[in-house]
Design a protein around this motif. Structure first.
Motif, short mmCIF file in Angstrom:
data_model
loop_
_atom_site.label_atom_id
_atom_site.label_comp_id
_atom_site.label_asym_id
_atom_site.label_seq_id
_atom_site.Cartn_x
_atom_site.Cartn_y
_atom_site.Cartn_z
N THR A 38 -6.69 26.58 52.16
CA THR A 38 -7.61 26.13 53.32
C THR A 38 -9.23 26.44 52.83
O THR A 38 -9.86 25.74 53.07
N LEU A 39 -9.29 27.62 52.11
CA LEU A 39 -10.52 27.75 51.41
C LEU A 39 -10.86 26.64 50.57
O LEU A 39 -12.09 26.52 50.45
N LEU A 40 -10.11 26.21 49.79
CA LEU A 40 -10.34 25.21 48.89
C LEU A 40 -10.54 23.93 49.47
O LEU A 40 -11.41 22.92 49.05
N GLN A 41 -10.13 23.63 50.41
CA GLN A 41 -10.42 22.41 51.53
C GLN A 41 -11.58 22.41 52.12
O GLN A 41 -12.37 21.58 52.13
N TYR A 42 -11.95 23.58 52.37
CA TYR A 42 -13.35 23.87 53.15
C TYR A 42 -14.24 24.88 52.29
O TYR A 42 -14.19 26.01 52.54
N PRO A 43 -15.00 24.23 51.22
CA PRO A 43 -15.78 25.23 50.72
C PRO A 43 -16.88 26.15 51.12
O PRO A 43 -17.14 27.17 50.84
N SER A 44 -17.34 25.63 52.32
CA SER A 44 -18.19 26.92 53.08
C SER A 44 -17.39 27.87 53.36
O SER A 44 -18.13 29.01 53.33
N VAL A 47 -17.37 29.93 50.32
CA VAL A 47 -18.53 30.66 49.95
C VAL A 47 -18.60 31.98 50.72
O VAL A 47 -19.06 32.92 50.47
N LEU A 48 -18.03 32.03 52.05
CA LEU A 48 -18.05 33.01 52.77
C LEU A 48 -17.28 34.46 52.53
O LEU A 48 -17.53 35.44 52.66
N VAL A 49 -16.25 34.17 51.77
CA VAL A 49 -15.35 35.12 51.18
C VAL A 49 -16.21 36.27 50.69
O VAL A 49 -16.34 37.58 51.26
N THR A 111 -23.09 24.71 50.59
CA THR A 111 -22.40 23.61 50.37
C THR A 111 -22.77 22.43 50.90
O THR A 111 -22.64 21.13 50.26
N ALA A 112 -23.72 22.12 51.76
CA ALA A 112 -24.32 21.10 51.94
C ALA A 112 -25.25 20.58 51.08
O ALA A 112 -25.25 19.19 50.70
N LEU A 113 -25.76 21.41 50.53
CA LEU A 113 -26.79 21.26 49.22
C LEU A 113 -25.97 20.58 47.95
O LEU A 113 -26.41 19.56 47.52
N PRO A 120 -18.36 21.63 60.45
CA PRO A 120 -19.84 21.58 61.17
C PRO A 120 -20.44 22.86 61.22
O PRO A 120 -19.74 23.82 60.91
N LEU A 121 -21.64 22.90 61.11
CA LEU A 121 -22.49 24.38 61.03
C LEU A 121 -21.91 25.16 62.37
O LEU A 121 -21.94 26.29 61.86
N SER A 122 -21.87 24.50 63.31
CA SER A 122 -21.42 25.50 64.44
C SER A 122 -19.95 26.29 64.09
O SER A 122 -19.91 27.47 64.47
N THR A 123 -19.30 25.36 63.77
CA THR A 123 -17.59 26.10 63.16
C THR A 123 -17.94 27.24 62.05
O THR A 123 -17.66 28.22 62.13
N VAL A 124 -18.88 26.87 61.29
CA VAL A 124 -18.98 28.10 60.02
C VAL A 124 -19.75 29.20 60.65
O VAL A 124 -19.43 30.42 60.37
#
Length: 185
Positions: A38-44, A47-49, A111-113, A120-124
């Motif tokens: 899951t972490l590899l699927q969503y890089p943002s 980064v949070l970990v 991750t967007a950069l 989406p930003l709201s989910t993160v």
């Protein structure tokens, strides 16, 4: 409280704590490995970990230092109506409420950069805030319990509490981030 600063006294006080914390960290790694895909699927989220567990450890360490100072000054009572205890705990949770949205925004922005934003930003932001606030509350509880245990076992809280809090926040941070991901992603 013992004031002997010998290698033997330090080893006797800290070795059991460090051995237990080693086992706790192994648990953190196992939880982290369980949701690696899951972490590899969503890089943002990836980064949070480290930022989440680091920030929670820092918040717990701030509280531990403040409680240890109050303990040494003789102003800490461990009562639920102790103004210093409650005030510091509320300050840590309030600091978390301001820090974790910034952490989430920073993770999403990085991750967007780099061009790999999938959430989406709201989910993160929700994942970061939910895991961060719950982690701050648990960090406060762990810090108070560890400080009280150091007092009861006549250990110096300056030596014991911060390692306990930072290692416990590592594990709790991974677990709570995992739970937030399960709930919101």
């Amino acid at each position: 409280m013992s004031t002997a600063w010998t290698v033997r006294a330090i080893t006797r006080a800290m070795l059991p704590v460090l051995l237990l914390l080693t086992l706790v960290e192994i648990g953190s790694g196992l939880v982290l490995g369980s949701f690696e895909s899951t972490l590899l699927q969503y890089p943002s989220l990836l980064v949070l970990v480290p930022v989440t567990i680091g920030t929670a450890g820092n918040l717990g360490s701030i509280l531990a230092a403040r409680l240890s100072t109050a303990f040494h000054l003789g102003t800490l009572s461990f009562a639920l109506d102790d103004a210093a205890l409650v005030g510091n705990a509320v300050a840590i949770v309030a600091l978390a409420a301001t820090m974790f949205p910034l952490v989430g925004f920073g993770a999403w922005g990085l991750t967007a950069l780099l061009g790999s934003t999938a959430l989406p930003l709201s989910t993160v932001l929700v994942v970061s805030l939910a895991s961060g606030l719950s982690l701050a509350v648990l960090a406060v509880a762990v810090t108070v319990v560890a400080t009280y245990a150091a007092y009861r076992f006549e250990l110096d809280p300056d030596d014991v509490v911060i390692p306990v809090v930072t290692n416990t926040c590592d594990v709790l941070g991974v677990v709570l981030l995992y739970l937030a991901v399960l709930a919101f992603v």
